[in-house]
Write a protein that holds these residues in place. Sequence first.
Motif, PDB file in Angstrom:
ATOM      1  N   SER A  22      -2.259  -0.615  -2.577  1.00 60.19           N
ATOM      2  CA  SER A  22      -1.193  -0.709  -3.857  1.00 60.19           C
ATOM      3  C   SER A  22      -0.997   0.992  -4.003  1.00 60.19           C
ATOM      4  O   SER A  22      -1.431   1.707  -3.129  1.00 60.19           O
ATOM      5  N   GLN A  23       0.840   0.964  -4.760  1.00 59.13           N
ATOM      6  CA  GLN A  23       1.063   2.017  -5.159  1.00 59.13           C
ATOM      7  C   GLN A  23      -0.082   2.686  -5.839  1.00 59.13           C
ATOM      8  O   GLN A  23      -0.302   2.150  -6.992  1.00 59.13           O
ATOM      9  N   GLY A  36       0.849  -0.921  -0.423  1.00 57.86           N
ATOM     10  CA  GLY A  36       0.163   0.537  -0.013  1.00 57.86           C
ATOM     11  C   GLY A  36       0.590   1.296  -0.012  1.00 57.86           C
ATOM     12  O   GLY A  36       2.102   1.314  -0.051  1.00 57.86           O
ATOM     13  N   SER A  37       0.490   2.708  -0.028  1.00 64.89           N
ATOM     14  CA  SER A  37       0.668   3.933  -0.271  1.00 64.89           C
ATOM     15  C   SER A  37       0.656   4.525   1.347  1.00 64.89           C
ATOM     16  O   SER A  37      -0.889   5.130   0.932  1.00 64.89           O
ATOM     17  N   THR A  38       1.661   5.064   0.994  1.00 67.64           N
ATOM     18  CA  THR A  38       0.733   5.241   3.012  1.00 67.64           C
ATOM     19  C   THR A  38       1.080   7.086   3.205  1.00 67.64           C
ATOM     20  O   THR A  38       1.072   7.681   4.017  1.00 67.64           O
ATOM     21  N   ILE A  69       3.651  10.132  -2.538  1.00 66.70           N
ATOM     22  CA  ILE A  69       2.675   9.402  -2.038  1.00 66.70           C
ATOM     23  C   ILE A  69       2.723   7.052  -1.431  1.00 66.70           C
ATOM     24  O   ILE A  69       2.917   6.756  -0.580  1.00 66.70           O
ATOM     25  N   ASN A  70       3.905   7.331  -2.442  1.00 64.59           N
ATOM     26  CA  ASN A  70       4.585   6.207  -2.164  1.00 64.59           C
ATOM     27  C   ASN A  70       6.034   5.088  -1.531  1.00 64.59           C
ATOM     28  O   ASN A  70       5.796   4.206  -1.040  1.00 64.59           O
ATOM     29  N   LYS A  71       6.137   6.536  -1.242  1.00 63.54           N
ATOM     30  CA  LYS A  71       7.088   6.147  -0.384  1.00 63.54           C
ATOM     31  C   LYS A  71       6.968   6.233   0.761  1.00 63.54           C
ATOM     32  O   LYS A  71       8.127   6.699   2.190  1.00 63.54           O
ATOM     33  N   GLY A  72       5.404   6.769   1.075  1.00 63.62           N
ATOM     34  CA  GLY A  72       4.806   6.522   2.844  1.00 63.62           C
ATOM     35  C   GLY A  72       5.675   8.378   3.252  1.00 63.62           C
ATOM     36  O   GLY A  72       5.466   8.093   4.362  1.00 63.62           O
ATOM     37  N   GLN A  73       5.901   9.039   1.943  1.00 60.30           N
ATOM     38  CA  GLN A  73       6.603  10.495   2.547  1.00 60.30           C
ATOM     39  C   GLN A  73       5.146  11.646   3.100  1.00 60.30           C
ATOM     40  O   GLN A  73       4.030  11.935   2.543  1.00 60.30           O
ATOM     41  N   ARG A  74       5.702  12.768   3.881  1.00 62.00           N
ATOM     42  CA  ARG A  74       5.069  13.386   3.974  1.00 62.00           C
ATOM     43  C   ARG A  74       4.742  15.140   3.056  1.00 62.00           C
ATOM     44  O   ARG A  74       6.160  15.656   3.982  1.00 62.00           O
ATOM     45  N   CYS A  75       4.653  15.825   2.105  1.00 59.12           N
ATOM     46  CA  CYS A  75       5.525  16.407   1.549  1.00 59.12           C
ATOM     47  C   CYS A  75       4.422  17.390   0.876  1.00 59.12           C
ATOM     48  O   CYS A  75       2.890  17.745   1.070  1.00 59.12           O
ATOM     49  N   LYS A  76       4.940  18.735   0.617  1.00 54.71           N
ATOM     50  CA  LYS A  76       4.298  19.617   0.091  1.00 54.71           C
ATOM     51  C   LYS A  76       4.038  20.155  -1.377  1.00 54.71           C
ATOM     52  O   LYS A  76       5.538  20.333  -1.742  1.00 54.71           O
ATOM     53  N   ASN A  98       4.712  13.809 -10.798  1.00 55.94           N
ATOM     54  CA  ASN A  98       5.750  12.847 -10.385  1.00 55.94           C
ATOM     55  C   ASN A  98       5.833  13.191  -8.934  1.00 55.94           C
ATOM     56  O   ASN A  98       6.505  11.895  -8.429  1.00 55.94           O
ATOM     57  N   LYS A  99       6.375  13.925  -8.580  1.00 60.07           N
ATOM     58  CA  LYS A  99       6.484  14.495  -6.896  1.00 60.07           C
ATOM     59  C   LYS A  99       5.741  13.522  -6.429  1.00 60.07           C
ATOM     60  O   LYS A  99       5.833  13.217  -5.080  1.00 60.07           O
TER      61      LYS A  99
END
Length: 507
Positions: free
Chosen positions: A346-347, A231-233, A500-507, A494-495
């Motif tokens: 899933s991713q 999954g994607s967290t 999302i697929n790497k489980g990060q929190r991004c802006k 793409n970012k």
Amino acid sequence: MGRNTRKRRSPLAVRAIAASAALAIGGGGLVWANFYASAHEENSSPNTTKAATAQVATISCPDVGQKLTNVPGKARGEVDGELATLDAQITAAYQRLATTRDAQARDASFVQNSILGPLKNNRSVIIDRIKLEISRAGGSTPSSLDGLSSCTGTPADQTNAGQNNGGQNNGGTASPAPSPSASASAGGQQGGGQQTGNGGQAGNGPLASDFVDITKVKANVPRKAQTRAGGSTGTFTTSCGVNANKKFNTDNVIVAPGVTNGAHHLHDYVGNQSNDAFANNDTFAAAKTTCANQGDKSTYYWPVVRIQNGTQDFDQNNDGGGKEGNVGQIQQVKQAQIKFVGSAKSQVVAMPKFLRIITGDAKTTTNGLANANAHWSCTGFENKVQLTQQYPICPRGSTVVRTFAFQSCWDGVNIDSANHRTHVAFADAQGNCANGFKAIPQLTMRLVYGFRAPTLQNGQIKNAFAVDGFPEQLHKAATDHDDFINVFDDNLMNKMVNCINKGQRCK
């Protein structure tokens, strides 16, 4: 999606919009007219009063557009034009309904013979044209179209019946069930039985029974699907403001491209600043954006909320505003939080540029709750109570919140579909997309308001708030909806996907 310069076939019907007409996109809808004034006009006799209260207040027509799931691409322009003509016919019928009160009071068969009968005949002609245009383009039309020409009339005292009907599916795939109606789980302040008519400042809702004290509603928020291996967290947040520019219009470029006032209610907009009825993909790509990250030129728009406190706003004399029963003081959001999240199973893959998604249904009074996706709550209660069919009355220190979780599965091919639904779908309760569908970043939105809570006194609602909508939909809470067109540039999309697929929190 170029500029639509197609002329309407019924200019007289279009002009009727200016006379408080209610258009229902896609050729379906209930059309509302307030007859209570005529029942109490000066010189009205008792017999006239009795007849007036029994007069038809709404016209219910099947929604043709929702049945058209497989329209060939080269036929869609013509079909959209025919659907607009169906809308114009309903508008003309509504205008006739609203201007023939005396004739209706004298003749019990007037509505059937002079309004509903001709409307059925006119709709049959247009439905036949739709079938022909689809056939010419190599498609096949659903047999159910043959039964969609007839409309029915409903007296005013019956227009609030049957609001809770409808199943729950979306394009043949599972979608989140709407929150239980608070009337079934709350013990108390309903008061709707003491209120007559359709309620509301403009006579078209809401009713006292459309509100509930959220502190008296049992917890009803289901557990989220458990994230499994693969999954994607991660999350990606974009900040696009709260419509400080006060960009409003009553267009709907997804459902009614090229039709001014196609929504028949007012929208708030954040993100893309060139969204109107005549915008196309090139327009969106070249536009300015309110988003902090200029790589996000997506358009996010939703119907405004108004307080019905006896006052009006700038559009009180405008189409889509006061002319169509959308009255009261516009309440802009204090916070508009926009976040994309992943899939439990899933991713996710990148959304295609210019993907269009509508979540919820502006016409649940007509269509039932199959596509309802309204979620109303209060700060401090969001993880416990979410309401679909009623508005919350929040306690002191808490305020109204609207949340939306968009469809998160994409068919992998189309950026839109004929009924604007079947190219995307919800994951099932375990987080799975249906066969052939791919998980995409799921758009979630949280809109927080700051207005004072309404009050219920002796079965009457004071300072009611309500979402803008078609007047025939009676401002029901379940009609809430939200719209999105993806205009992220490739690098930022793409970012988002990688984050999302790497489980990060991004802006």
